[in-house]
Design a protein around this motif. Sequence first.
Motif, PDB file in Angstrom:
ATOM      1  N   ALA A 317       7.460   3.190  -1.828  1.00 20.51           N
ATOM      2  CA  ALA A 317       6.103   2.781  -1.752  1.00 20.51           C
ATOM      3  C   ALA A 317       5.813   1.229  -2.010  1.00 20.51           C
ATOM      4  O   ALA A 317       4.653   0.872  -1.911  1.00 20.51           O
ATOM      5  N   ASN A 318       6.736   0.683  -2.241  1.00 11.66           N
ATOM      6  CA  ASN A 318       6.617  -0.788  -2.667  1.00 11.66           C
ATOM      7  C   ASN A 318       7.146  -1.767  -1.517  1.00 11.66           C
ATOM      8  O   ASN A 318       7.865  -1.281  -0.643  1.00 11.66           O
ATOM      9  N   ALA A 319       6.671  -2.613  -1.249  1.00 11.13           N
ATOM     10  CA  ALA A 319       6.834  -3.988  -0.266  1.00 11.13           C
ATOM     11  C   ALA A 319       7.170  -4.968  -0.900  1.00 11.13           C
ATOM     12  O   ALA A 319       6.192  -5.661  -1.526  1.00 11.13           O
ATOM     13  N   GLY A 320       8.476  -5.626  -1.191  1.00 13.64           N
ATOM     14  CA  GLY A 320       8.503  -6.665  -2.000  1.00 13.64           C
ATOM     15  C   GLY A 320       9.166  -6.363  -3.333  1.00 13.64           C
ATOM     16  O   GLY A 320       9.488  -5.068  -3.671  1.00 13.64           O
ATOM     17  N   ALA A 321       9.472  -7.191  -4.132  1.00 15.68           N
ATOM     18  CA  ALA A 321      10.086  -6.903  -5.587  1.00 15.68           C
ATOM     19  C   ALA A 321       9.469  -6.333  -6.598  1.00 15.68           C
ATOM     20  O   ALA A 321       8.163  -6.576  -6.636  1.00 15.68           O
TER      21      ALA A 321
END
Length: 326
Positions: A317-321
């Motif tokens: 569900a995350n985009a990026g760190a």
Amino acid sequence: MTTARAIRLTEFGGPEVMHLDTAEVPAPAAGEVQLRQTAIGFNFIDVYQRMGRYPLPSPTGLGHEAAGVVDAVGAGVTDLKVGDRVVYMNAGVGAYAERRNVPADKLVLLPAGITDEDAAAVFFKAMTAQFLVKKTYHVQPGDIVVVHAAAGGVGQILCRWAKALGATVIGTAGSAAKCEVARAAGCDAAVDYTQADWVAQVVAATGGRKARVVYDSVAKDTFLGSLDCTAPFGMVVLFGGASGPAPLIEPELLNKKGCLFLTRPSVFPHNADTATFRANAKDVFDAMASGAVRASIGARFRLDQVADAHRMAEARANAGAIVMTP
């Protein structure tokens, strides 16, 4: 002797097995320094180890990456001093902590232009990207490169770095929204790999030319398609398994698909000795200074919210760190 909070596991399983405990941290031994950690990085290997897929002893800590400040120096340490800002990514599990002792030869001084949070967000991932684009397959101008999970922490870095090296970069991701993130990370085109015809879309995006290298960290859902995206004598680099282990194949399949090369590398052997590790880290810092590598932080959590961080990552569900603060 001081005390500090740290995440501990006494069993392996879901996010609920992680517990925030308080423990004593002794003075650093010879060759060690004691760090007051300021930012902690998350990597998908943390999930695998928490689940028990990559075995660890029990009880154990978790986490491979953090930035912080040197608070004490053990005997024999001459290249670091109290107050130095440092980052690490391979000092043994246990980065999910407020404070810990770390071998000095596993640390790298942080340049003044890089914040602790950016370092924790990007260092492990950028060191992974560094060996992928410079060592496993040295990306050259004009290469076609396919990057799976292009909206993730490693994926965005891979896309930007490969693009900076002169490649045409096709990213894949698991949704239309993530494809937009991949395009923003420098991809010439982005394809949703949940669509049945994603392989055809990848090949069509380059006018019918297949890739010299495919970087696959998704595995189960993408691996067989990765073989079909690769040009004859090209390379498939399998470096993770976010959707599960890659399907087993007969070696003859690589011949039938175009005499392909298949490798399963890891960041740690590529940085096993201190001199190589620090030289590769300088390459990362130089790439950050040039803008080829950027810290793209998608979510922030406190250390006591670590279970939520893992749930977000597992749900993709995350985009990026993801970054945690002690």
